[in-house]
Design an enzyme around this catalytic site. Sequence first.
Site, PDB file in Angstrom:
ATOM      1  N   ARG A 160      11.432  -1.881  12.585  1.00 44.12           N
ATOM      2  CA  ARG A 160      10.287  -1.345  13.296  1.00 44.12           C
ATOM      3  C   ARG A 160       9.942  -2.310  14.413  1.00 44.12           C
ATOM      4  O   ARG A 160      10.135  -3.518  14.277  1.00 44.12           O
ATOM      5  CB  ARG A 160       9.096  -1.258  12.332  1.00 44.12           C
ATOM      6  CG  ARG A 160       8.872   0.127  11.782  1.00 44.12           C
ATOM      7  CD  ARG A 160       7.939   0.134  10.614  1.00 44.12           C
ATOM      8  NE  ARG A 160       6.631  -0.470  10.880  1.00 44.12           N
ATOM      9  CZ  ARG A 160       5.630  -0.464  10.005  1.00 44.12           C
ATOM     10  NH1 ARG A 160       5.771   0.136   8.839  1.00 44.12           N
ATOM     11  NH2 ARG A 160       4.471  -1.033  10.279  1.00 44.12           N
TER      12      ARG A 160
ATOM     13  N   LYS B  26       0.836  -1.210   0.000  1.00 44.54           N
ATOM     14  CA  LYS B  26       0.000   0.000   0.000  1.00 44.54           C
ATOM     15  C   LYS B  26       0.872   1.261   0.000  1.00 44.54           C
ATOM     16  O   LYS B  26       0.617   2.189  -0.749  1.00 44.54           O
ATOM     17  CB  LYS B  26      -0.932   0.032   1.228  1.00 44.54           C
ATOM     18  CG  LYS B  26      -1.909  -1.139   1.299  1.00 44.54           C
ATOM     19  CD  LYS B  26      -2.909  -0.957   2.420  1.00 44.54           C
ATOM     20  CE  LYS B  26      -2.304  -0.978   3.813  1.00 44.54           C
ATOM     21  NZ  LYS B  26      -1.687  -2.261   4.209  1.00 44.54           N
TER      22      LYS B  26
ATOM     23  N   ARG C 137      -0.902  -8.854  13.313  1.00 48.09           N
ATOM     24  CA  ARG C 137      -1.405  -7.800  12.427  1.00 48.09           C
ATOM     25  C   ARG C 137      -2.267  -8.404  11.318  1.00 48.09           C
ATOM     26  O   ARG C 137      -3.281  -7.843  10.927  1.00 48.09           O
ATOM     27  CB  ARG C 137      -0.228  -7.014  11.840  1.00 48.09           C
ATOM     28  CG  ARG C 137       0.547  -6.251  12.912  1.00 48.09           C
ATOM     29  CD  ARG C 137       1.822  -5.666  12.383  1.00 48.09           C
ATOM     30  NE  ARG C 137       1.574  -4.531  11.524  1.00 48.09           N
ATOM     31  CZ  ARG C 137       2.366  -4.148  10.524  1.00 48.09           C
ATOM     32  NH1 ARG C 137       3.458  -4.817  10.249  1.00 48.09           N
ATOM     33  NH2 ARG C 137       2.070  -3.104   9.827  1.00 48.09           N
TER      34      ARG C 137
ATOM     35  N   ARG D 228      12.599 -10.453   4.466  1.00 46.96           N
ATOM     36  CA  ARG D 228      13.046  -9.042   4.525  1.00 46.96           C
ATOM     37  C   ARG D 228      13.562  -8.713   5.927  1.00 46.96           C
ATOM     38  O   ARG D 228      14.598  -8.080   6.086  1.00 46.96           O
ATOM     39  CB  ARG D 228      11.876  -8.112   4.167  1.00 46.96           C
ATOM     40  CG  ARG D 228      12.222  -6.642   4.308  1.00 46.96           C
ATOM     41  CD  ARG D 228      11.180  -5.749   3.669  1.00 46.96           C
ATOM     42  NE  ARG D 228       9.847  -5.889   4.224  1.00 46.96           N
ATOM     43  CZ  ARG D 228       9.406  -5.196   5.266  1.00 46.96           C
ATOM     44  NH1 ARG D 228      10.198  -4.336   5.863  1.00 46.96           N
ATOM     45  NH2 ARG D 228       8.183  -5.373   5.708  1.00 46.96           N
TER      46      ARG D 228
ATOM     47  N   ARG E 149      -9.598   1.070   8.794  1.00 45.89           N
ATOM     48  CA  ARG E 149      -9.191  -0.305   9.072  1.00 45.89           C
ATOM     49  C   ARG E 149     -10.293  -1.079   9.765  1.00 45.89           C
ATOM     50  O   ARG E 149     -10.109  -2.267  10.055  1.00 45.89           O
ATOM     51  CB  ARG E 149      -7.957  -0.297   9.961  1.00 45.89           C
ATOM     52  CG  ARG E 149      -6.646  -0.677   9.255  1.00 45.89           C
ATOM     53  CD  ARG E 149      -5.550  -0.551  10.273  1.00 45.89           C
ATOM     54  NE  ARG E 149      -4.346  -1.268   9.994  1.00 45.89           N
ATOM     55  CZ  ARG E 149      -3.235  -0.699   9.512  1.00 45.89           C
ATOM     56  NH1 ARG E 149      -3.220   0.560   9.165  1.00 45.89           N
ATOM     57  NH2 ARG E 149      -2.143  -1.414   9.382  1.00 45.89           N
TER      58      ARG E 149
HETATM   59  P1  AMP Z   1       0.748   0.501   9.216  1.00 43.60           P
HETATM   60  O1  AMP Z   1       2.027   1.263   9.083  1.00 43.60           O
HETATM   61  O2  AMP Z   1      -0.366   1.071   8.391  1.00 43.60           O
HETATM   62  O3  AMP Z   1       0.907  -0.977   9.039  1.00 43.60           O
HETATM   63  O4  AMP Z   1       0.276   0.712  10.731  1.00 43.60           O
HETATM   64  C1  AMP Z   1       1.106   0.336  11.819  1.00 43.60           C
HETATM   65  C2  AMP Z   1       0.249   0.173  13.059  1.00 43.60           C
HETATM   66  O5  AMP Z   1      -0.402   1.424  13.363  1.00 43.60           O
HETATM   67  C3  AMP Z   1      -0.880  -0.818  12.923  1.00 43.60           C
HETATM   68  O6  AMP Z   1      -0.457  -2.154  13.149  1.00 43.60           O
HETATM   69  C4  AMP Z   1      -1.838  -0.319  14.012  1.00 43.60           C
HETATM   70  O7  AMP Z   1      -1.382  -0.687  15.300  1.00 43.60           O
HETATM   71  C5  AMP Z   1      -1.700   1.181  13.890  1.00 43.60           C
HETATM   72  N1  AMP Z   1      -2.680   1.736  12.933  1.00 43.60           N
HETATM   73  C6  AMP Z   1      -2.410   2.324  11.736  1.00 43.60           C
HETATM   74  N2  AMP Z   1      -3.538   2.720  11.132  1.00 43.60           N
HETATM   75  C7  AMP Z   1      -4.554   2.369  11.947  1.00 43.60           C
HETATM   76  C8  AMP Z   1      -5.958   2.476  11.885  1.00 43.60           C
HETATM   77  N3  AMP Z   1      -6.563   3.016  10.816  1.00 43.60           N
HETATM   78  N4  AMP Z   1      -6.691   1.996  12.929  1.00 43.60           N
HETATM   79  C9  AMP Z   1      -6.110   1.452  14.005  1.00 43.60           C
HETATM   80  N5  AMP Z   1      -4.782   1.290  14.128  1.00 43.60           N
HETATM   81  C10 AMP Z   1      -4.003   1.749  13.113  1.00 43.60           C
END
Ligand code: AMP
Length: 249
Positions: free
Chosen positions: A139, A13, A150, A127, A88
Site C-alpha cells: 500500500r 482492527k 499515521r 512485515r 477517528r
Molecule cells: P486505514 O485503512 O483505516 O488505516 O485508513 C487508511 C487511511 O485512510 C488513513 O491513514 C486516512 O488517511 C484515511 N482514513 C480512513 N478512515 C478515516 C477517517 N475516519 N477519517 C479520516 N481519514 C481516514
Amino acid sequence: MRLILLGPPGAGKGTQAQRLVAQYGIVQLSTGDMLRAAVKAGTPVGRKAKDIMDAGGLVPDDVVVDIVAQRIEQPDARKGFILDGFPRTVPQAVALDRMLVQHGVALDAAIELQVDEGALIRRIESRIAEMKARGEPLRQDDNPAVLQQRLSAYRKLTEPLIAYYGQQGTLHTVNGMAPVPEVTGQIEKALDAAKPDPAVKAPGKPAGALARAADLGKKSSAGGSALPKRTAGRKAAQPKSRGGNTTPP
Ligand code: AMP
C-alpha cells in the site's frame, strides 16, 4: 449489534472485524477500504483523499462523515455494523452519535485494541520488509515514514476518543497484543457484558443514546490478560485485511 473498533494502525482492527462479521452476521464498514476504493475509481472523493492518505494524514471529517452516513443507510447495515477506522476524531464521533440518534439506535460498544507501540512499529516494519523481499505490492502508505505519521495522527486526533467513549460508558479495552483468537474472545466477552439499553434500542426512542453520552462512564477491561501500556513503547497485532465495502464514494 453496532460497534466500533479503536486502535492505532496495525493493531488488528481489520482482522478482528472480519472475525466478528462471521460471528455476529453484521457488516464491516472500513472507511480506509471505502476511501481506497474511491481513490482507485478516481471519484471526486478519491481525488480529494489520495494525497492525504499517501502522506498518512486524515481525510477531512465532512468527507468521511458523508461516506459513513450514506453507507449505514444501505439495507445490509440495518441489522448492525462494525465500524473499522471510523470515527477517528472527536467531531466524527459526535457526527456518528447524531446519525445513530436519527436512526433511533445506539452504539453497543466501543472496543479499544490496546497495543504496545514500539512492538507495533517493529512488527509492521518487518512485515513491509518481508513483502518487499517477496516482491508483493505494498500500500502507498505502507512505509516506515508514513507509519510514523499515521501513528502521530492517531495519538493526536484519535486517542481522545478513548476518553470520549469512556465517558459514554461504552468503552471496553482489550489486550490487542494477545494472539488473534484470544483477542476475539476478549471482545466477545466485552460484548456479552455490554448490556443493551432497551430504551435506546426500542424504535422511536432514541433519547437514551444522548442521555448515555452525557453519563460518566467507566472504562472496563475484558478478559484477564494484563493490558499493554497505552503510551510510548507499544506494540501489536496482525496485518490488516478487510472485507468489503463495495461502491466507491
Ligand atoms: P486505514 O485503512 O483505516 O488505516 O485508513 C487508511 C487511511 O485512510 C488513513 O491513514 C486516512 O488517511 C484515511 N482514513 C480512513 N478512515 C478515516 C477517517 N475516519 N477519517 C479520516 N481519514 C481516514
